[in-house]
Write an enzyme that holds these catalytic residues in place. Structure first.
Site, PDB file in Angstrom:
ATOM      1  N   LYS A   1       0.814  -1.214   0.000  1.00  0.00           N
ATOM      2  CA  LYS A   1       0.000   0.000   0.000  1.00  0.00           C
ATOM      3  C   LYS A   1       0.851   1.269   0.000  1.00  0.00           C
ATOM      4  O   LYS A   1       0.554   2.221  -0.729  1.00  0.00           O
ATOM      5  CB  LYS A   1      -0.943   0.005   1.214  1.00  0.00           C
ATOM      6  CG  LYS A   1      -1.993  -1.090   1.196  1.00  0.00           C
ATOM      7  CD  LYS A   1      -3.000  -0.936   2.325  1.00  0.00           C
ATOM      8  CE  LYS A   1      -2.380  -1.078   3.697  1.00  0.00           C
ATOM      9  NZ  LYS A   1      -1.794  -2.430   3.921  1.00  0.00           N
TER      10      LYS A   1
ATOM     11  N   ARG B   1      -9.376   1.673   9.319  1.00  0.00           N
ATOM     12  CA  ARG B   1      -8.963   0.303   9.609  1.00  0.00           C
ATOM     13  C   ARG B   1     -10.136  -0.574  10.061  1.00  0.00           C
ATOM     14  O   ARG B   1      -9.960  -1.761  10.279  1.00  0.00           O
ATOM     15  CB  ARG B   1      -7.875   0.279  10.687  1.00  0.00           C
ATOM     16  CG  ARG B   1      -6.536   0.820  10.206  1.00  0.00           C
ATOM     17  CD  ARG B   1      -5.463   0.624  11.238  1.00  0.00           C
ATOM     18  NE  ARG B   1      -4.154   1.114  10.792  1.00  0.00           N
ATOM     19  CZ  ARG B   1      -3.291   0.396  10.102  1.00  0.00           C
ATOM     20  NH1 ARG B   1      -3.588  -0.837   9.759  1.00  0.00           N
ATOM     21  NH2 ARG B   1      -2.123   0.911   9.743  1.00  0.00           N
TER      22      ARG B   1
ATOM     23  N   ARG C   1      12.027  -9.892   4.894  1.00  0.00           N
ATOM     24  CA  ARG C   1      12.682  -8.586   4.944  1.00  0.00           C
ATOM     25  C   ARG C   1      13.825  -8.569   5.945  1.00  0.00           C
ATOM     26  O   ARG C   1      13.728  -9.130   7.026  1.00  0.00           O
ATOM     27  CB  ARG C   1      11.678  -7.495   5.343  1.00  0.00           C
ATOM     28  CG  ARG C   1      10.835  -6.990   4.218  1.00  0.00           C
ATOM     29  CD  ARG C   1      10.137  -5.693   4.582  1.00  0.00           C
ATOM     30  NE  ARG C   1       9.331  -5.768   5.790  1.00  0.00           N
ATOM     31  CZ  ARG C   1       8.135  -5.203   5.925  1.00  0.00           C
ATOM     32  NH1 ARG C   1       7.596  -4.538   4.921  1.00  0.00           N
ATOM     33  NH2 ARG C   1       7.480  -5.284   7.067  1.00  0.00           N
TER      34      ARG C   1
ATOM     35  N   ARG D   1      13.076  -7.477  11.825  1.00  0.00           N
ATOM     36  CA  ARG D   1      12.258  -6.835  12.857  1.00  0.00           C
ATOM     37  C   ARG D   1      11.390  -7.871  13.558  1.00  0.00           C
ATOM     38  O   ARG D   1      10.940  -8.837  12.937  1.00  0.00           O
ATOM     39  CB  ARG D   1      11.335  -5.775  12.238  1.00  0.00           C
ATOM     40  CG  ARG D   1      12.016  -4.506  11.894  1.00  0.00           C
ATOM     41  CD  ARG D   1      11.097  -3.404  11.432  1.00  0.00           C
ATOM     42  NE  ARG D   1       9.718  -3.778  11.150  1.00  0.00           N
ATOM     43  CZ  ARG D   1       8.835  -2.943  10.594  1.00  0.00           C
ATOM     44  NH1 ARG D   1       9.194  -1.730  10.277  1.00  0.00           N
ATOM     45  NH2 ARG D   1       7.610  -3.335  10.357  1.00  0.00           N
TER      46      ARG D   1
ATOM     47  N   ARG E   1      -1.017 -10.708  12.563  1.00  0.00           N
ATOM     48  CA  ARG E   1      -1.432  -9.451  11.928  1.00  0.00           C
ATOM     49  C   ARG E   1      -2.472  -9.712  10.846  1.00  0.00           C
ATOM     50  O   ARG E   1      -3.424  -8.936  10.677  1.00  0.00           O
ATOM     51  CB  ARG E   1      -0.217  -8.739  11.334  1.00  0.00           C
ATOM     52  CG  ARG E   1       0.737  -8.192  12.379  1.00  0.00           C
ATOM     53  CD  ARG E   1       2.069  -7.780  11.768  1.00  0.00           C
ATOM     54  NE  ARG E   1       1.930  -6.658  10.836  1.00  0.00           N
ATOM     55  CZ  ARG E   1       2.908  -6.229  10.052  1.00  0.00           C
ATOM     56  NH1 ARG E   1       4.100  -6.847  10.081  1.00  0.00           N
ATOM     57  NH2 ARG E   1       2.717  -5.209   9.241  1.00  0.00           N
TER      58      ARG E   1
END
Length: 225
Positions: free
Chosen positions: A13, A88, A134, A168, A179
């Site tokens: 996004k 959200r 990542r 992370r 999530r």
């Protein structure tokens, strides 16, 4: 144009928001950016937001809505905007409609205050692969790598500055799955909300970034006629 981007974490996004906002010459408004700006400036809203974030909690709807209301009242948003990260949930979507109504925006067909809502669709397995792969540079240089898509040629060190690469904590697979569960429970219902208003367009968000951008811009251009 008034645009909202929705989609699961890892759908791209933020990347697409920048391209689309530039194409339309409207401000890209990210709630994450707003929080960070208010916190760095020490505003009353920022102080409140920092209290929640420092405690590891989500910023409550009331405070998030206040921040968005303040941002949308600024002159550069009068001619249109692109919202990334808000709303959200359905309650926030309803509040966004009220904010726009209070700002003098007239609803269109289907009582919609937005021109288009782009739903970036990508399956969970791809999201997990994108996020959990990542790796960031510890030297705070902003360099980001991916174990599959753009690996560092120096293994666990940054190709650019030699800093240590790390994952992370919220990029770990079990956290990403959580999530996604939260997204399905809280955010996905707004897709039906905007579908009923007749402003939802779903974009396949798998593949090359440029191809996804072309799909999104084609949809946006069609919506504005």
């Amino acid at each position: 144009m008034r645009i909202v981007l929705v989609g699961p974490p890892g759908a791209g996004k933020g990347t697409q928001a920048s391209f689309i906002a530039s194409h339309l010459d409207v401000p890209k408004i990210s709630t994450g950016d707003i929080f960070r700006a208010n916190i760095s400036q020490g505003t009353p809203l920022g102080v409140k937001a920092k209290e929640y974030l420092d405690a590891g909690h989500l910023v409550p709807d009331e405070l998030t809505i206040d921040i968005v209301r303040d941002r949308l009242s600024q002159p550069d948003a009068a001619g249109g905007f692109l919202l990334d990260g808000f709303p959200r949930n359905v309650a926030q979507a309803e509040e966004l409609d009220q904010i726009l109504a209070d700002n003098g925006v007239q609803p269109g067909a289907g009582k919609a205050y937005l021109d288009i809502v782009l739903d970036l669709e990508v399956d969970n397995d791809e999201v997990i692969k994108r996020i959990s792969g990542r790796r960031l540079c510890r030297n705070d240089s902003g360099h980001i790598f991916h174990v599959d898509y753009s690996p560092s040629q120096s293994g666990d060190r940054c190709d650019v500055c030699g800093g240590e690469l790390y994952q992370r904590s919220d990029d770990k697979e079990d956290v990403v799955r959580k999530r996604l569960e939260v997204y399905a429970a809280e955010t996905a219902p707004i897709i039906d909300y905007y579908r009923e208003q007749g402003v939802l367009t779903t974009i396949e968000a798998a593949g090359e970034v440029q191809v996804i951008t072309e799909r999104a811009i084609t949809a946006v251009d069609a919506a504005r006629g």
